[in-house]
Scaffold this motif. Structure first.
Motif, PDB file in Angstrom:
ATOM      1  N   ARG A 104      -1.339  -2.835   1.740  1.00  0.00           N
ATOM      2  CA  ARG A 104      -1.471  -4.127   2.405  1.00  0.00           C
ATOM      3  C   ARG A 104      -1.217  -5.298   1.442  1.00  0.00           C
ATOM      4  NH1 ARG A 104      -6.788  -2.411   5.988  1.00  0.00           N
ATOM      5  NH2 ARG A 104      -5.680  -2.076   7.967  1.00  0.00           N
ATOM      6  N   SER A 105      -1.438  -5.066   0.156  1.00  0.00           N
ATOM      7  CA  SER A 105      -1.267  -6.146  -0.820  1.00  0.00           C
ATOM      8  C   SER A 105       0.192  -6.552  -0.987  1.00  0.00           C
ATOM      9  CB  SER A 105      -1.839  -5.735  -2.181  1.00  0.00           C
ATOM     10  OG  SER A 105      -1.008  -4.747  -2.803  1.00  0.00           O
ATOM     11  N   ASP A 106       1.125  -5.637  -0.679  1.00  0.00           N
ATOM     12  CA  ASP A 106       2.555  -5.950  -0.792  1.00  0.00           C
ATOM     13  C   ASP A 106       3.324  -4.964   0.093  1.00  0.00           C
ATOM     14  OD1 ASP A 106       5.131  -6.626  -1.492  1.00  0.00           O
ATOM     15  OD2 ASP A 106       4.697  -6.837  -3.626  1.00  0.00           O
ATOM     16  N   VAL A 107       3.330  -5.270   1.378  1.00  0.00           N
ATOM     17  CA  VAL A 107       3.921  -4.349   2.357  1.00  0.00           C
ATOM     18  C   VAL A 107       5.400  -4.125   2.076  1.00  0.00           C
ATOM     19  CG1 VAL A 107       4.449  -3.997   4.794  1.00  0.00           C
ATOM     20  CG2 VAL A 107       2.230  -4.927   4.125  1.00  0.00           C
ATOM     21  N   ASP A 108       6.146  -5.176   1.835  1.00  0.00           N
ATOM     22  CA  ASP A 108       7.588  -5.027   1.627  1.00  0.00           C
ATOM     23  C   ASP A 108       7.894  -4.111   0.439  1.00  0.00           C
ATOM     24  OD1 ASP A 108       8.108  -6.681   3.730  1.00  0.00           O
ATOM     25  OD2 ASP A 108       8.371  -8.480   2.511  1.00  0.00           O
ATOM     26  N   ARG A 109       7.111  -4.239  -0.598  1.00  0.00           N
ATOM     27  CA  ARG A 109       7.356  -3.448  -1.812  1.00  0.00           C
ATOM     28  C   ARG A 109       6.976  -1.986  -1.635  1.00  0.00           C
ATOM     29  NH1 ARG A 109       4.152  -4.302  -7.562  1.00  0.00           N
ATOM     30  NH2 ARG A 109       5.180  -2.616  -8.729  1.00  0.00           N
ATOM     31  N   HIS A 110       5.830  -1.737  -1.008  1.00  0.00           N
ATOM     32  CA  HIS A 110       5.285  -0.376  -1.002  1.00  0.00           C
ATOM     33  C   HIS A 110       5.607   0.432   0.261  1.00  0.00           C
ATOM     34  CE1 HIS A 110       3.229  -1.232  -4.657  1.00  0.00           C
ATOM     35  NE2 HIS A 110       2.383  -2.114  -4.135  1.00  0.00           N
ATOM     36  N   LEU A 111       6.094  -0.210   1.323  1.00  0.00           N
ATOM     37  CA  LEU A 111       6.298   0.528   2.574  1.00  0.00           C
ATOM     38  C   LEU A 111       7.314   1.664   2.449  1.00  0.00           C
ATOM     39  CD1 LEU A 111       5.451   0.896   5.456  1.00  0.00           C
ATOM     40  CD2 LEU A 111       7.066  -0.886   6.141  1.00  0.00           C
ATOM     41  N   PRO A 112       8.464   1.471   1.785  1.00  0.00           N
ATOM     42  CA  PRO A 112       9.421   2.594   1.702  1.00  0.00           C
ATOM     43  C   PRO A 112       8.839   3.843   1.036  1.00  0.00           C
ATOM     44  CG  PRO A 112      10.498   0.533   1.120  1.00  0.00           C
ATOM     45  CD  PRO A 112       9.034   0.227   1.209  1.00  0.00           C
ATOM     46  N   THR A 113       8.142   3.686  -0.081  1.00  0.00           N
ATOM     47  CA  THR A 113       7.560   4.866  -0.736  1.00  0.00           C
ATOM     48  C   THR A 113       6.376   5.406   0.064  1.00  0.00           C
ATOM     49  OG1 THR A 113       6.269   3.366  -2.149  1.00  0.00           O
ATOM     50  CG2 THR A 113       8.291   4.302  -3.086  1.00  0.00           C
ATOM     51  N   THR A 114       5.683   4.530   0.781  1.00  0.00           N
ATOM     52  CA  THR A 114       4.561   4.989   1.607  1.00  0.00           C
ATOM     53  C   THR A 114       5.028   5.934   2.701  1.00  0.00           C
ATOM     54  OG1 THR A 114       3.245   3.000   1.198  1.00  0.00           O
ATOM     55  CG2 THR A 114       2.733   4.246   3.184  1.00  0.00           C
ATOM     56  N   ILE A 115       6.113   5.574   3.381  1.00  0.00           N
ATOM     57  CA  ILE A 115       6.626   6.427   4.459  1.00  0.00           C
ATOM     58  C   ILE A 115       6.934   7.825   3.926  1.00  0.00           C
ATOM     59  CG2 ILE A 115       8.509   6.756   6.104  1.00  0.00           C
ATOM     60  CD1 ILE A 115       6.535   4.500   6.828  1.00  0.00           C
ATOM     61  N   GLU A 116       7.612   7.907   2.787  1.00  0.00           N
ATOM     62  CA  GLU A 116       7.943   9.219   2.216  1.00  0.00           C
ATOM     63  C   GLU A 116       6.686   9.961   1.790  1.00  0.00           C
ATOM     64  OE1 GLU A 116      11.095  10.239   2.499  1.00  0.00           O
ATOM     65  OE2 GLU A 116      11.439   8.260   3.373  1.00  0.00           O
ATOM     66  N   GLU A 117       5.720   9.239   1.230  1.00  0.00           N
ATOM     67  CA  GLU A 117       4.492   9.892   0.771  1.00  0.00           C
ATOM     68  C   GLU A 117       3.659  10.412   1.939  1.00  0.00           C
ATOM     69  OE1 GLU A 117       1.303  10.842  -2.139  1.00  0.00           O
ATOM     70  OE2 GLU A 117       3.436  11.172  -1.714  1.00  0.00           O
ATOM     71  N   LEU A 118       3.601   9.675   3.027  1.00  0.00           N
ATOM     72  CA  LEU A 118       2.845  10.154   4.184  1.00  0.00           C
ATOM     73  C   LEU A 118       3.499  11.392   4.786  1.00  0.00           C
ATOM     74  CD1 LEU A 118       1.934   6.747   5.853  1.00  0.00           C
ATOM     75  CD2 LEU A 118       0.447   8.230   4.491  1.00  0.00           C
ATOM     76  N   MET A 119       4.819  11.462   4.760  1.00  0.00           N
ATOM     77  CA  MET A 119       5.498  12.657   5.251  1.00  0.00           C
ATOM     78  C   MET A 119       5.234  13.847   4.342  1.00  0.00           C
ATOM     79  SD  MET A 119       9.018  11.486   7.020  1.00  0.00           S
ATOM     80  CE  MET A 119       8.896  12.909   8.082  1.00  0.00           C
TER      81      MET A 119
END
Length: 402
Positions: A270-285
């Protein structure tokens, strides 16, 4: 060592990862009698076998059922098998090569890119409704409607008919579970007939009046005079819905549940959605993959980690276990939304790598992005329960407040 593996146990389905660790350490290649399959649990072997052409999603391109030592499928299930066996997921070369090449002419990267405004709009509409209600079930309010709406837009399915797609998809994918019940098989057969008849009528309409939709593009796709048959188009459309639904719905539900259990990672995201969202999607998968197991047939004798597996056997590649193998991933039991070295196997590998992966990533990015930006206080109401299926593994519901 397969006593650790119990795919019909609610406790195992809720948390299979301790059992996977036991299998990787003590019996990375082991025979599981209840399903007559070889369980493969380590990343190295799973990744290799996904690409190994000595295995196949089918064997009928090379052997009869009798030659392969297998019982032919129940004739009563023929509508399901006609639908399933003409789709990319269960074909091998040369049929797979031909159909994938033709489908790729219609389902292009440009088509996916052009869908972004549509996916953004649909995600925003669903999140707006969730906000208006002050919360609700994230699965039924956002996760499930989004991929169905997207594929309906792609296919040109009228809004009034879109409620049909989700039940058909759920019934058909019930046949992908281990040892499906007769009731599940009946539901899958009925849904296969109804969905096929519906698409057949839609294809007739598009032949008469082409539009800017995927069905029209599939009809037009050709190479050297070769075209997709009607059945191949029907099977392709159903596969796109089923595979997209499984990836998007369960990565949304399982992923948010993982984030709620790891509040430090949710706060970082949440602190930097634009920065962390791409790696988050891969990590959640990777962390809680929506497809836990992928089956392949052994077309000639092989040796895996020193264990001989004969022709005619079936292997169960445990994707969920491979994605948490400490030999490949640093601290794999930890959710890390900044993880960059993340070659997870959730979309498969080799010739059956998911054709819809770019679309799934787009849907997940827009869904998570809308929720993170517009509902910064999204929080969990209570711990969720799991659906009974193991192969396609997801939550019953995920109640949240907005």
């Amino acid at each position: 060592m397969t006593q650790y593996f119990d795919p019909w146990s609610a406790e195992f389905i809720a948390h299979p990862y301790d059992a996977y660790a036991q299998l990787r350490e003590q019996a990375p290649v082991s025979y599981y009698e209840p399903t007559r399959q070889w369980l493969i649990s380590r990343y190295q072997e799973v990744s290799s076998l996904l690409r190994d052409r000595r295995l196949g999603r089918t064997y009928t391109h090379r052997f009869s059922h009798e030659e392969f030592g297998r019982t032919p499928p129940d004739p009563a299930h023929e509508p399901f098998h006609t639908l399933n066996d003409n789709g990319l997921l269960d074909l091998e070369a040369p049929d797979h090569t031909r159909i994938r090449r033709l489908v790729s002419k219609a389902f292009t990267p440009r088509m996916v890119a052009e869908l972004r405004p549509t996916v953004q709009r649909l995600a925003d509409e669903l999140v707006s409704a969730l906000l208006k209600d002050g919360g609700g079930d994230l699965i039924s309010a956002v996760a499930e409607p989004l991929p169905v709406a997207v594929i309906a837009e792609m296919l040109g399915v009228p809004a009034a008919d879109r409620g049909l797609l989700r039940p058909w998809s759920a019934a058909i994918t019930g046949m992908y579970e281990l040892n499906p019940t007769p009731q599940a098989a009946r539901r899958a057969v009925d849904a296969s007939i109804e969905f096929s008849d519906y698409l057949r009528a839609l294809i007739r309409e598009r032949r008469a009046a082409p539009g800017a939709d995927l069905i029209s593009a599939l009809i037009a796709a050709q190479e050297d005079g070769d075209r997709l048959s009607e059945q191949e188009m029907i099977s392709t459309c159903v596969l796109l819905l089923n595979a997209g639904h499984e990836a998007t719905v369960n990565t949304t539900g399982n992923g948010w549940w993982a984030l709620f259990r790891n509040p430090d990672q949710l706060a970082l995201l949440r602190s930097d959605v634009d920065r962390h969202l791409p790696t988050t999607i891969e990590e959640l998968m990777r962390y809680d993959t929506p497809l836990q197991l992928f089956e392949r047939w052994v077309l000639e004798d092989i040796e895996v980690a020193g264990v001989r597996i004969p022709r005619g056997a079936e292997v169960a590649l445990l994707l969920g276990s491979a994605n948490r193998d400490p030999e490949r991933f640093t601290d794999p039991e930890r959710l890390d939304v900044t993880r960059t070295d993340n070659p997870h196997l959730s979309f498969g590998a080799g010739i059956h790598f998911c054709l819809g992966a770019p679309l799934a990533r787009l849907e997940l990015t827009e869904s998570y992005g809308a929720l993170l930006r517009r509902v910064p206080g999204l929080s969990l109401v209570r711990e969720p329960g799991w659906q009974p299926g193991y192969v396609i593994r997801g939550l019953n519901e995920l109640l949240v407040t907005a």
